[in-house]
Scaffold this motif. Structure first.
Motif: not given
Length: 294
Positions: A27-35
């Protein structure tokens, strides 16, 4: 010497250290790439590669550099390894990173924040580091911008912080009275702190003598000694679940806490004239540590 401001949009490298953190890292990397733009450089330093929990595959899936260390050198040493990897990843035509955003892998981004934090960081040449408002999972604000611990606040917080949370020593140390205004702090939580690249170089990065705990206090302390400010920026927010890997290794973490507290207090109260005070502090910390790990 004031840290120079980049001529255009600051280049920021994101640096995180994993220790059995596969579950949090996704979730850390997914949220980073999402935003954020896909061009944001990210490195994942794995301090526990022998217990494969998919960290390398998660990093690859989110286009992050992956660095596996042969042994666990501690959080600060892992962060320094990440800085070296980010620097080595640059092509000869690319400029050095203007700043590094050091994050725990259990941070989640809920909005664009890296560029916003970097712009705020470079508004003032006297600022060496900046930290966002850090929210707990329940939405409350974690006191991530604190004062440097002294004999009084450090001992009082250590003794009464859990049994009497509202004690005056903990309140003075946490400095949590104003979480809505941009302000200077003694140090910023290593869960999410951005440091100018030039300042990081000037102070020699993280002190690798700390295995766990106090390394972020030490970082802020040395940034302050170098003549720069550590600034809390509540306009930028991240969410932090907190201590996911420490819960699995509580006894080890408590021993590391004692060793790190002793190291920092020896550094802060160095010198011949302060020797008796230093001995008393160390003795007290050793007793507290022994009682906590019994």
């Amino acid at each position: 010497m004031p840290a120079a401001s980049p001529s255009d949009r600051p280049r920021v490298g994101v640096d995180t250290v994993s220790y059995g953190s596969g579950e949090a890292l996704e979730p850390f990397l997914a949220s980073l790439r999402e935003h954020h733009d896909d061009s944001v450089a990210v490195v994942v330093v794995d301090n526990k590669p022998e217990g494969d929990d998919g960290v390398s595959r998660i990093a690859e899936r989110h286009d992050a550099l992956y660095v596996a260390l042969p042994t666990n050198p501690g959080y600060g040493a892992g962060m320094n390894a990440g800085v070296r990897a980010l620097t080595a990843s640059l092509s000869p035509a690319e400029a050095a990173f203007d700043a590094y955003f050091f994050c725990n892998p259990d941070v989640v981004f809920t909005a664009p924040s890296i560029a916003e934090l970097a712009i705020s960081l470079f508004e003032d040449a006297r600022v060496g580091s900046i930290g966002p408002r850090t929210l707990n999972e329940d939405g409350s604000t974690y006191p991530s911008a604190r004062n440097i611990p002294s004999v009084g606040t450090g001992v009082g917080h250590a003794l009464f912080g859990r049994v009497w949370p509202s004690n005056p020593w903990s309140r003075a140390y946490k400095n949590a009275s104003d979480c809505d205004e941009r302000r200077v702090a003694g140090w910023l939580s290593g869960a999410a702190v951005m440091v100018k690249g030039s300042v990081n170089d000037e102070i020699g990065g993280w002190d690798e003598g700390y295995f766990l705990h106090f390394e972020d206090i030490d970082l802020g302390y040395r940034i302050g000694l170098a003549g720069y400010a550590n600034v809390f920026e509540p306009a930028v927010t991240v969410v932090h679940s907190g201590g996911h890997s420490l819960k699995k290794h509580s006894a080890m973490a408590e021993r590391a806490m004692t060793a790190s507290a002793i190291r920092f207090m020896k550094k802060r109260y160095s010198g011949v004239l302060r020797a008796p005070l230093r001995w008393a502090i160390v003795a007290g910390l050793r007793v507290r540590g022994a009682l906590k790990t019994r």
